[in-house]
Design a protein around this motif. Structure first.
Motif, PDB file in Angstrom:
ATOM      1  N   TYR A  33       0.835  -1.199   0.000  1.00 55.52           N
ATOM      2  CA  TYR A  33       0.000   0.000   0.000  1.00 55.52           C
ATOM      3  C   TYR A  33       0.873   1.254   0.000  1.00 55.52           C
ATOM      4  O   TYR A  33       1.920   1.279   0.644  1.00 55.52           O
ATOM      5  N   TYR A  35       0.353   5.251   1.208  1.00 51.09           N
ATOM      6  CA  TYR A  35      -0.469   6.228   1.894  1.00 51.09           C
ATOM      7  C   TYR A  35       0.239   7.581   1.866  1.00 51.09           C
ATOM      8  O   TYR A  35       1.458   7.659   1.874  1.00 51.09           O
ATOM      9  N   PRO A  42      -4.874  11.610   9.606  1.00 43.15           N
ATOM     10  CA  PRO A  42      -4.640  10.163   9.476  1.00 43.15           C
ATOM     11  C   PRO A  42      -4.022   9.840   8.118  1.00 43.15           C
ATOM     12  O   PRO A  42      -4.089  10.657   7.188  1.00 43.15           O
ATOM     13  N   LEU A  45      -5.221   6.646   2.031  1.00 42.33           N
ATOM     14  CA  LEU A  45      -4.846   5.621   1.053  1.00 42.33           C
ATOM     15  C   LEU A  45      -4.729   6.202  -0.358  1.00 42.33           C
ATOM     16  O   LEU A  45      -5.602   6.963  -0.800  1.00 42.33           O
ATOM     17  N   SER A  55      -4.800  -2.882  -7.571  1.00 40.01           N
ATOM     18  CA  SER A  55      -6.209  -3.199  -7.343  1.00 40.01           C
ATOM     19  C   SER A  55      -7.014  -1.990  -6.887  1.00 40.01           C
ATOM     20  O   SER A  55      -8.226  -1.965  -7.056  1.00 40.01           O
ATOM     21  N   ILE A  56      -6.361  -1.007  -6.292  1.00 39.80           N
ATOM     22  CA  ILE A  56      -7.065   0.202  -5.868  1.00 39.80           C
ATOM     23  C   ILE A  56      -6.222   1.424  -6.232  1.00 39.80           C
ATOM     24  O   ILE A  56      -5.035   1.474  -5.937  1.00 39.80           O
ATOM     25  N   GLY A  97      -4.201  -9.013   0.850  1.00 39.30           N
ATOM     26  CA  GLY A  97      -5.220  -7.967   0.860  1.00 39.30           C
ATOM     27  C   GLY A  97      -6.552  -8.382   0.297  1.00 39.30           C
ATOM     28  O   GLY A  97      -7.487  -7.600   0.284  1.00 39.30           O
ATOM     29  N   THR A  98      -6.656  -9.645  -0.167  1.00 36.46           N
ATOM     30  CA  THR A  98      -7.895 -10.048  -0.813  1.00 36.46           C
ATOM     31  C   THR A  98      -8.751 -10.981   0.042  1.00 36.46           C
ATOM     32  O   THR A  98      -9.872 -11.290  -0.322  1.00 36.46           O
ATOM     33  N   GLN A 106      -1.847  -4.706   8.663  1.00 39.85           N
ATOM     34  CA  GLN A 106      -0.953  -3.874   7.842  1.00 39.85           C
ATOM     35  C   GLN A 106       0.194  -3.372   8.707  1.00 39.85           C
ATOM     36  O   GLN A 106      -0.022  -2.840   9.788  1.00 39.85           O
TER      37      GLN A 106
ATOM     38  N   ASN B  31     -15.061  -5.883   9.397  1.00 40.77           N
ATOM     39  CA  ASN B  31     -14.868  -7.067  10.231  1.00 40.77           C
ATOM     40  C   ASN B  31     -13.552  -7.102  10.995  1.00 40.77           C
ATOM     41  O   ASN B  31     -13.215  -8.092  11.645  1.00 40.77           O
ATOM     42  N   TYR B  32     -12.777  -6.036  10.907  1.00 38.77           N
ATOM     43  CA  TYR B  32     -11.474  -6.033  11.586  1.00 38.77           C
ATOM     44  C   TYR B  32     -11.154  -4.607  11.980  1.00 38.77           C
ATOM     45  O   TYR B  32     -11.314  -3.679  11.159  1.00 38.77           O
ATOM     46  N   TYR B  36      -3.696   1.958  15.961  1.00 35.14           N
ATOM     47  CA  TYR B  36      -2.301   2.300  15.722  1.00 35.14           C
ATOM     48  C   TYR B  36      -1.894   3.456  16.627  1.00 35.14           C
ATOM     49  O   TYR B  36      -2.669   4.383  16.880  1.00 35.14           O
ATOM     50  N   ASP B  49      -5.573  -5.143  18.103  1.00 38.80           N
ATOM     51  CA  ASP B  49      -6.611  -5.223  17.088  1.00 38.80           C
ATOM     52  C   ASP B  49      -7.690  -6.191  17.554  1.00 38.80           C
ATOM     53  O   ASP B  49      -7.488  -6.966  18.493  1.00 38.80           O
ATOM     54  N   ARG B  51     -11.177  -8.619  15.982  1.00 37.94           N
ATOM     55  CA  ARG B  51     -12.013  -9.058  14.881  1.00 37.94           C
ATOM     56  C   ARG B  51     -13.476  -8.982  15.294  1.00 37.94           C
ATOM     57  O   ARG B  51     -13.813  -8.960  16.473  1.00 37.94           O
ATOM     58  N   PHE B  89      -4.734   6.198  16.348  1.00 35.36           N
ATOM     59  CA  PHE B  89      -5.712   6.107  15.263  1.00 35.36           C
ATOM     60  C   PHE B  89      -6.468   4.788  15.367  1.00 35.36           C
ATOM     61  O   PHE B  89      -5.848   3.725  15.489  1.00 35.36           O
ATOM     62  N   ARG B  93     -11.647  -2.153   8.743  1.00 37.99           N
ATOM     63  CA  ARG B  93     -11.327  -2.745   7.444  1.00 37.99           C
ATOM     64  C   ARG B  93     -12.605  -3.104   6.708  1.00 37.99           C
ATOM     65  O   ARG B  93     -13.474  -3.795   7.240  1.00 37.99           O
ATOM     66  N   SER B  96     -13.264  -3.187  -0.621  1.00 37.79           N
ATOM     67  CA  SER B  96     -13.240  -2.037  -1.520  1.00 37.79           C
ATOM     68  C   SER B  96     -14.171  -2.203  -2.697  1.00 37.79           C
ATOM     69  O   SER B  96     -14.477  -1.256  -3.395  1.00 37.79           O
ATOM     70  N   GLY B  99     -12.018  -6.198  -5.135  1.00 33.94           N
ATOM     71  CA  GLY B  99     -11.318  -7.433  -4.806  1.00 33.94           C
ATOM     72  C   GLY B  99     -10.320  -7.288  -3.690  1.00 33.94           C
ATOM     73  O   GLY B  99      -9.651  -8.238  -3.335  1.00 33.94           O
ATOM     74  N   SER B 100     -10.179  -6.109  -3.126  1.00 36.43           N
ATOM     75  CA  SER B 100      -9.226  -5.892  -2.042  1.00 36.43           C
ATOM     76  C   SER B 100      -9.920  -5.269  -0.851  1.00 36.43           C
ATOM     77  O   SER B 100     -11.007  -4.712  -0.967  1.00 36.43           O
ATOM     78  N   TYR B 101      -9.250  -5.387   0.288  1.00 37.60           N
ATOM     79  CA  TYR B 101      -9.730  -4.773   1.508  1.00 37.60           C
ATOM     80  C   TYR B 101      -8.873  -3.551   1.813  1.00 37.60           C
ATOM     81  O   TYR B 101      -7.694  -3.509   1.474  1.00 37.60           O
ATOM     82  N   GLN B 102      -9.470  -2.577   2.445  1.00 40.52           N
ATOM     83  CA  GLN B 102      -8.715  -1.390   2.799  1.00 40.52           C
ATOM     84  C   GLN B 102      -9.121  -0.916   4.179  1.00 40.52           C
ATOM     85  O   GLN B 102     -10.193  -1.242   4.682  1.00 40.52           O
ATOM     86  N   LEU B 103      -8.203  -0.167   4.813  1.00 41.04           N
ATOM     87  CA  LEU B 103      -8.470   0.417   6.115  1.00 41.04           C
ATOM     88  C   LEU B 103      -8.990   1.836   5.946  1.00 41.04           C
ATOM     89  O   LEU B 103      -8.455   2.603   5.153  1.00 41.04           O
ATOM     90  N   PHE B 105      -9.418   5.084   8.351  1.00 41.16           N
ATOM     91  CA  PHE B 105      -8.918   5.560   9.639  1.00 41.16           C
ATOM     92  C   PHE B 105      -9.830   6.626  10.239  1.00 41.16           C
ATOM     93  O   PHE B 105     -10.445   7.417   9.521  1.00 41.16           O
ATOM     94  N   GLY B 106      -9.876   6.643  11.568  1.00 37.68           N
ATOM     95  CA  GLY B 106     -10.430   7.787  12.272  1.00 37.68           C
ATOM     96  C   GLY B 106      -9.454   8.953  12.197  1.00 37.68           C
ATOM     97  O   GLY B 106      -8.318   8.795  11.741  1.00 37.68           O
TER      98      GLY B 106
END
Lengths: 117, 115
Positions: A33, A35, A42, A45, A55-56, A97-98, A106, B31-32, B36, B49, B51, B89, B93, B96, B99-103, B105-106
């Motif tokens: 990733y 950022y 914060p 991304l 992918s993103i 990441g999938t 991360q 779900n996660y 930090y 962390d 779940r 922070f 998660r 997206s 096909g991917s997951y992303q975080l 943040f607050g």
């Protein structure tokens, strides 16, 4: 080894320069990733690579060009940046990441402090 | 998309007291939830962390609680020490759609522990 490394630590460049940021991990992670982090904000991304494929892309201007030469390396090529692009650029990696089932933590690198004059 | 709200933005506590930081999220599919810690000029470091199938997790002086129904999770630090001073922070998660997951943040909480 849970370390992500980034070079350089600091970079000062003019608006006409071309430079590259580098990121490396040897944890066998398949997601990487980029950022951008401004002061007191914060991480924001920019790009996600999963299994070496982009992918993103979070609508990042084309003056930022990512590259993933292999599963351990991630580059960010910079060209014709603006002063408002000055920030801390963080690289991160995660196992996969999938997969929604894994925790997929991360891990962040130390960042490159970029100043655009 | 996901929206994560974090409160308070700043928090000052006396050394030895407890600190609590709260976050809410909007996407029920998240779900996660990692937390930090970022010291000045350094990288964000994962401190704990949780779940979505767990309600509470503890690691020494740090604990995180999750209420899925309320879409709310909190960080609890007990017996605070000056070295706990940093920006914290929370994140959620989410998928997206590509096909991917992303975080997400607050906005962060600046914690100051006063000796």
């Amino acid at each position: 080894d849970t370390e992500v490394t980034q070079t350089p630590k600091h970079l000062v460049m003019g608006m006409t320069n071309k430079k590259s940021l580098k990121c490396e991990q040897h944890m066998g992670h398949r997601a990487m990733y980029w950022y951008k982090q401004k002061a007191k904000k914060p991480p924001e991304l920019m790009f996600v690579y999963s299994y070496e494929k982009l992918s993103i892309n979070e609508s990042v201007p084309s003056r930022f060009s990512p590259e993933c030469p292999n599963s351990s390396l991630l580059n960010l090529h910079l060209h014709a940046l603006q002063p408002e692009d000055s920030a801390l650029y963080l690289c991160a990696s995660s196992q996969d990441g999938t997969s929604g089932r894994r925790t997929d933590t991360q891990y962040f690198g130390p960042g490159t402090r970029l100043t655009v004059l | 998309g996901e929206n994560v709200e974090q409160h308070p933005s700043t928090l000052s506590v006396q050394e030895g007291d407890s600190a609590v930081i709260k976050c809410t999220y909007s996407d029920s599919a998240s779900n996660y939830f990692p937390w930090y810690k970022q010291e000045l000029g350094k990288r964000p470091q994962l401190i704990i962390d949780i779940r979505s199938n767990v309600g509470e997790k503890k690691d020494q002086r740090i604990a995180v609680t999750l209420n899925k129904t309320a879409k709310h999770f909190s960080l609890h630090i007990t017996e605070t020490q000056p070295e706990d001073s940093a920006v914290y922070f929370c994140a959620a998660r989410t998928h997206s759609g590509a096909g991917s997951y992303q975080l997400t943040f607050g906005k962060g909480t600046k914690l100051s522990v006063i000796p």
